[in-house]
Design a protein around this motif. Structure first.
Motif, PDB file in Angstrom:
ATOM      1  N   MET A   3      -7.312 -10.278  14.487  1.00 13.57           N
ATOM      2  CA  MET A   3      -7.851  -9.907  13.185  1.00 13.57           C
ATOM      3  C   MET A   3      -6.720  -9.569  12.237  1.00 13.57           C
ATOM      4  O   MET A   3      -6.557  -8.462  11.770  1.00 13.57           O
ATOM      5  N   ALA A   4      -5.879 -10.599  11.950  1.00 15.05           N
ATOM      6  CA  ALA A   4      -4.706 -10.350  11.113  1.00 15.05           C
ATOM      7  C   ALA A   4      -5.099 -10.345   9.640  1.00 15.05           C
ATOM      8  O   ALA A   4      -5.922 -11.152   9.208  1.00 15.05           O
ATOM      9  N   ILE A   5      -4.496  -9.421   8.910  1.00 13.42           N
ATOM     10  CA  ILE A   5      -4.729  -9.347   7.464  1.00 13.42           C
ATOM     11  C   ILE A   5      -3.463  -9.819   6.767  1.00 13.42           C
ATOM     12  O   ILE A   5      -2.352  -9.438   7.145  1.00 13.42           O
ATOM     13  N   ARG A   6      -3.644 -10.671   5.777  1.00 17.12           N
ATOM     14  CA  ARG A   6      -2.500 -11.154   5.002  1.00 17.12           C
ATOM     15  C   ARG A   6      -2.744 -10.842   3.526  1.00 17.12           C
ATOM     16  O   ARG A   6      -3.825 -11.109   2.993  1.00 17.12           O
ATOM     17  N   LEU A   7      -1.732 -10.263   2.863  1.00 22.49           N
ATOM     18  CA  LEU A   7      -1.859  -9.909   1.447  1.00 22.49           C
ATOM     19  C   LEU A   7      -0.818 -10.667   0.634  1.00 22.49           C
ATOM     20  O   LEU A   7       0.386 -10.555   0.905  1.00 22.49           O
ATOM     21  N   TYR A   8      -1.271 -11.433  -0.335  1.00 22.26           N
ATOM     22  CA  TYR A   8      -0.372 -12.044  -1.327  1.00 22.26           C
ATOM     23  C   TYR A   8      -0.077 -10.970  -2.357  1.00 22.26           C
ATOM     24  O   TYR A   8      -0.976 -10.549  -3.082  1.00 22.26           O
ATOM     25  N   ASP A   9       1.174 -10.540  -2.376  1.00 23.67           N
ATOM     26  CA  ASP A   9       1.504  -9.243  -2.970  1.00 23.67           C
ATOM     27  C   ASP A   9       2.704  -9.354  -3.904  1.00 23.67           C
ATOM     28  O   ASP A   9       3.582 -10.198  -3.718  1.00 23.67           O
ATOM     29  N   TYR A  10       2.733  -8.473  -4.908  1.00 24.83           N
ATOM     30  CA  TYR A  10       3.887  -8.315  -5.784  1.00 24.83           C
ATOM     31  C   TYR A  10       4.051  -6.817  -6.014  1.00 24.83           C
ATOM     32  O   TYR A  10       3.102  -6.149  -6.437  1.00 24.83           O
ATOM     33  N   SER A  11       5.225  -6.298  -5.715  1.00 26.98           N
ATOM     34  CA  SER A  11       5.408  -4.839  -5.703  1.00 26.98           C
ATOM     35  C   SER A  11       5.017  -4.172  -7.017  1.00 26.98           C
ATOM     36  O   SER A  11       4.490  -3.066  -7.018  1.00 26.98           O
ATOM     37  N   LEU A  12       5.304  -4.832  -8.147  1.00 29.95           N
ATOM     38  CA  LEU A  12       5.094  -4.177  -9.435  1.00 29.95           C
ATOM     39  C   LEU A  12       3.676  -4.319  -9.965  1.00 29.95           C
ATOM     40  O   LEU A  12       3.350  -3.792 -11.021  1.00 29.95           O
ATOM     41  N   SER A  13       2.833  -5.045  -9.248  1.00 31.71           N
ATOM     42  CA  SER A  13       1.458  -5.236  -9.718  1.00 31.71           C
ATOM     43  C   SER A  13       0.599  -4.026  -9.374  1.00 31.71           C
ATOM     44  O   SER A  13       0.460  -3.646  -8.215  1.00 31.71           O
ATOM     45  N   GLY A  14      -0.011  -3.425 -10.391  1.00 28.36           N
ATOM     46  CA  GLY A  14      -0.911  -2.303 -10.172  1.00 28.36           C
ATOM     47  C   GLY A  14      -2.160  -2.726  -9.409  1.00 28.36           C
ATOM     48  O   GLY A  14      -2.736  -1.941  -8.655  1.00 28.36           O
ATOM     49  N   VAL A  20      -4.768  -2.447  -3.496  1.00 21.34           N
ATOM     50  CA  VAL A  20      -5.037  -2.954  -2.145  1.00 21.34           C
ATOM     51  C   VAL A  20      -4.065  -2.324  -1.139  1.00 21.34           C
ATOM     52  O   VAL A  20      -4.471  -1.919  -0.047  1.00 21.34           O
ATOM     53  N   ARG A  21      -2.781  -2.215  -1.524  1.00 22.18           N
ATOM     54  CA  ARG A  21      -1.816  -1.580  -0.611  1.00 22.18           C
ATOM     55  C   ARG A  21      -2.220  -0.137  -0.309  1.00 22.18           C
ATOM     56  O   ARG A  21      -2.107   0.330   0.832  1.00 22.18           O
ATOM     57  N   LEU A  22      -2.679   0.578  -1.346  1.00 19.93           N
ATOM     58  CA  LEU A  22      -3.134   1.958  -1.130  1.00 19.93           C
ATOM     59  C   LEU A  22      -4.265   2.003  -0.116  1.00 19.93           C
ATOM     60  O   LEU A  22      -4.254   2.809   0.816  1.00 19.93           O
ATOM     61  N   ILE A  76     -11.762  -6.795  -3.017  1.00 16.63           N
ATOM     62  CA  ILE A  76     -11.001  -6.587  -1.776  1.00 16.63           C
ATOM     63  C   ILE A  76     -11.186  -5.144  -1.275  1.00 16.63           C
ATOM     64  O   ILE A  76     -11.355  -4.910  -0.070  1.00 16.63           O
ATOM     65  N   LEU A  77     -11.197  -4.177  -2.208  1.00 18.70           N
ATOM     66  CA  LEU A  77     -11.442  -2.785  -1.790  1.00 18.70           C
ATOM     67  C   LEU A  77     -12.815  -2.667  -1.119  1.00 18.70           C
ATOM     68  O   LEU A  77     -12.950  -2.002  -0.079  1.00 18.70           O
ATOM     69  N   CYS A  78     -13.813  -3.304  -1.708  1.00 19.35           N
ATOM     70  CA  CYS A  78     -15.159  -3.265  -1.110  1.00 19.35           C
ATOM     71  C   CYS A  78     -15.132  -3.849   0.298  1.00 19.35           C
ATOM     72  O   CYS A  78     -15.693  -3.276   1.237  1.00 19.35           O
ATOM     73  N   HIS A  79     -14.463  -4.988   0.431  1.00 20.89           N
ATOM     74  CA  HIS A  79     -14.386  -5.642   1.735  1.00 20.89           C
ATOM     75  C   HIS A  79     -13.697  -4.747   2.760  1.00 20.89           C
ATOM     76  O   HIS A  79     -14.193  -4.582   3.886  1.00 20.89           O
ATOM     77  N   LEU A  80     -12.564  -4.179   2.393  1.00 20.66           N
ATOM     78  CA  LEU A  80     -11.807  -3.361   3.355  1.00 20.66           C
ATOM     79  C   LEU A  80     -12.621  -2.137   3.778  1.00 20.66           C
ATOM     80  O   LEU A  80     -12.684  -1.800   4.960  1.00 20.66           O
ATOM     81  N   ALA A  81     -13.262  -1.486   2.805  1.00 20.65           N
ATOM     82  CA  ALA A  81     -14.059  -0.309   3.152  1.00 20.65           C
ATOM     83  C   ALA A  81     -15.272  -0.706   4.000  1.00 20.65           C
ATOM     84  O   ALA A  81     -15.639  -0.018   4.950  1.00 20.65           O
ATOM     85  N   ASN A  82     -15.860  -1.829   3.644  1.00 24.16           N
ATOM     86  CA  ASN A  82     -17.043  -2.298   4.368  1.00 24.16           C
ATOM     87  C   ASN A  82     -16.713  -2.660   5.809  1.00 24.16           C
ATOM     88  O   ASN A  82     -17.489  -2.386   6.730  1.00 24.16           O
TER      89      ASN A  82
END
Lengths: 289, 209, 224
Positions: free
Chosen positions: B1-12, B17-19, B71-77
């Motif tokens: 169940m690997a999670i992959r995030l397309y991420d940019y450090s400066l993006s709020g 999602v990182r939080l 994505i927050l809804c999905h992670l919490a769900n």
């Protein structure tokens, strides 16, 4: 504001775009020292820059170096510095675009020269809370090139670069190349005999409005360009909060208005040098003049 | 169940999602995006991942999700056994959704102001700041009413994904030339949020509190 | 309304300044750091570290000290610098001091004045300090004089007379048992803050309603 009349500021080369920012055949409007300018990319490696006053244009000199497009409003500009690392074949040469910062250019240079903030602003990356001490270092005014250098600088860093896998005592050399440009050499994590070269070239749009360009010549075979840029931008955006919240934004040169300590030796040398060259643009005490 | 995030450090938005991944204690693989200056999110290759050309994107078990709020809804769900981050009772579910939409809607004016000031995006900055201040006031009035009621979080007695979604662009207001002087309730809420276990700062939000 | 530097001005609600926090406040165009230690009263300082000018409202509190976010310089409650982390063994010279302003907490409002001397009017006197409940602070996008005028003509519900208790503070009587004190604080030429507290047997239970009526007042002033 109107265009500065300060001859010291006018006679500097400053960046006005990063190479690649403008598509071939395209152009952008920007500003240096209060002067609106028009930057055109006329070919793959050729640019035309002009000062714009109403409907009249005055063509300005152009150089493309260190991933940036440079221009100047002066007739006898101080030459761009030589940075040999950018010519080494195995270096990763990377720009980071530019980042807007609402403060005077000197606040950026001083922040770049400063090691004492690493533990508080770049916590667990460039500094650690249990090792905040700035050991004595030396500053020099190298008269033959008229540059300010800070040498023998060391600082304990938990994650000194993108390539770091643990803490190290990093050796730094700082070099102020002009009032609006500064760079550092820091020893490469994977090869202590070599130095990464990281620069900041500042485009002063107005006295308290800048664009910062951060070209780097890095020794790192592993990280992606995206990784290198992300690391550098993350550091810079941590500093940006500080820079935009220093008061006043203009730099005071009166030595009693801000109180330095030994760790600020490079900033003291920089301010003394600015005072001696009688620069007025962006200097607090020169506002009434 | 690997999670992959397309991420940019400066993006709020990526930071939301990182939080959440941090609060839930989830491991994930990070795909570094060259958002600026590379504009990799607008490349044809990335458009195949997200036709809207936006980050973050989260992948998990063949699921591919865009939009930080979704994505927050999905992670919490999927990953919050306590059910507190996304409460399902009628009293809280609707309000959490409402403030989640606000975070992805009105509050994004503060993101626009930040993109203008820091990365030179061309847009009407005065309009962006005016809209951001209006959104901040709406949330500050709400959190003032919550303080008066003896509560700290946007909905209910515990932090929810509504707090996670609203926090980044309120905290990063200064990056877009917006001060926190006029929002005492926002300041207190942000401080409480920053003191949560597993909270991580990002560039633009000082580490120490 | 001019901001007389020797006038005490309410700049925050005591209740909204958390323990161990530093907060930005603008008074007459001047940036202030309003902070509280882990315990103890609220302090009002110039929002500027004497080292490199960083705003101290971004700082963090440890015990009863305020530390600058930039380099961690540590200041005691009297403004004296106690520690400079870049030089851990150095005792900072007495000359390194943050600028402080007088501050008093009365009726649940934090008051300060920019002129540090003992000139000028005393704090408003509405009797004993006990029994005041916070209502809320409001930030109005209008100059202080129209805000004050609107306040004198406002209707917070079943309202009696509004009277000025200082040049920059008004008391509103609502029925026989509820009094609201509103401190008016000019941030600059375009923004005015109001800090409201209430007293009386219904003060706590009426707080939410009063806050809503004050929000309506704010919105009405801005629409005018």
């Amino acid at each position: 504001m109107t265009v500065t009349t300060d001859p010291v500021a006018l006679n500097q080369w400053v960046p006005c775009a990063w190479d690649g920012q403008i598509p071939v055949g395209g152009s952008l409007d920007t500003m240096i020292f209060g002067q609106p300018i028009h930057v055109q990319r006329t070919g793959e490696d050729s640019y035309r820059v002009a000062a714009v006053d109403g409907t009249t244009e005055r063509e300005l000199p152009v150089q493309v170096r260190y991933t940036c497009v440079f221009t100047t409003l002066g007739d006898t500009p101080r030459p761009l510095p030589e940075i040999a690392e950018f010519d080494e074949a195995d270096r990763r040469i990377t720009g980071c675009g530019n980042v807007g910062v609402n403060t005077s250019p000197y606040r950026l240079v001083e922040n770049f020269l400063d090691m004492a903030h690493f533990a508080f602003i770049h916590t667990d990356v460039l500094g650690a809370l249990d090792q905040t001490e700035v050991l004595a270092y030396r500053t020099e005014h190298r008269k033959e090139v008229d540059e300010i250098w800070a040498i023998d600088c060391t600082f304990y860093q938990p994650a000194a670069s993108k390539a770091a896998t643990g803490g190290q005592l990093t050796r730094y050399v700082y070099r102020v190349m002009s009032p609006f440009s500064v760079m550092l050499y820091k020893n490469v994590v994977t090869d202590p005999s070599r130095n990464d070269a990281i620069c900041v070239f500042i485009q002063p749009k107005r006295e308290t409005e800048c664009l910062a360009y951060m070209p780097m010549a890095i020794v790192d075979e592993v990280s992606t360009v995206g990784d290198l840029i992300d690391f550098q931008q993350s550091i810079f955006l941590q500093d940006r909060v500080i820079l935009e919240n220093q008061r006043p934004a203009l730099l005071p040169l009166d030595p009693t208005s801000e109180l330095p300590t030994r760790a600020d030796a490079s900033s003291i040398a920089y301010r003394r040098w600015l005072k001696a060259m009688d620069i007025r643009f962006g200097i607090l005490e020169k506002q009434a003049a | 169940m690997a999670i992959r995030l397309y991420d940019y450090s400066l993006s709020g938005s990526c930071y939301k999602v990182r939080l959440m991944l941090g609060f839930l204690g989830l491991e994930y693989e990070r795909v570094q995006m060259n958002f600026y200056p590379g504009r990799q999110h607008r490349s044809p290759e990335f458009r195949e991942i997200n036709p809207l050309g936006q980050i973050p994107v989260l992948e998990e078990d063949g699921l591919r999700l865009r939009d930080a709020q979704a994505i927050l809804c999905h992670l919490a769900n999927s990953h919050d056994a306590s059910g507190e981050w996304l409460p399902r009772d009628a009293e809280r579910f609707g309000p959490v959704m409402m403030w989640l939409m606000f975070a992805g809607g009105e509050l994004m004016a503060a993101s626009a102001a930040r993109l203008h000031d820091a990365l030179g995006y061309e847009l009407d900055i005065e309009e962006a700041r005016r809209k951001a201040r209006a959104a901040f006031r709406v949330l500050d009035d709400h959190l003032t009413a919550r303080e008066i009621a003896g509560a700290r979080w946007i909905v209910g007695d515990t932090p929810t994904i509504a707090d996670v979604a609203c926090f980044p662009y309120v905290a990063l207001a200064g990056d877009g030339g917006l001060g926190h002087e006029e929002y005492p309730a926002l300041r207190n809420w942000m401080r409480d949020f920053r003191r949560l276990p597993r909270f991580r700062a990002m560039s633009g939000i000082p580490e120490f509190i | 309304m001019s901001v007389a530097r020797e006038l005490w001005t309410g700049v925050a609600l005591d209740d909204q300044i958390q323990a161990a926090s530093s907060n930005p406040v603008i008074l007459d165009g001047q940036a202030l750091a309003v902070w509280r230690g882990e315990e103890g009263p609220v302090r009002v300082w110039e929002d500027r570290c004497p080292h490199r000018g960083m705003r101290l409202s971004f700082g963090f509190v440890r015990g009863e000290t305020l530390r600058c976010i930039y380099h961690g310089w540590t200041y005691a409650t009297d403004g004296q610098c106690l520690a400079i982390p870049a030089h851990p063994t150095l005792a900072p010279p007495k000359t390194i001091c943050a600028s402080t302003y007088p501050s008093e907490t009365r009726y649940g409002i934090v008051w300060t004045k920019l002129d540090g001397g003992s000139n000028g009017a005393a704090l408003p006197d509405l009797g004993p300090d006990e029994g005041w409940e916070p209502v809320r602070s409001l930030f109005v996008h209008a100059a202080a004089s129209p805000v004050l005028e609107a306040l004198l003509n406002c209707d917070l519900g079943q309202q009696g007379p509004v009277h000025m208790v200082a040049e920059n503070a008004a008391e509103v009587e609502i029925g026989p048992e509820l009094r609201v004190l509103v401190a008016v604080h000019a941030m600059d030429d375009e923004r005015t803050a109001l800090h409201a507290v209430a007293r009386g047997p219904r003060a706590a239970s009426e707080r939410a309603g009063l806050a809503r009526r004050l929000e309506r007042l704010r919105d009405d002033i801005e629409r005018a």
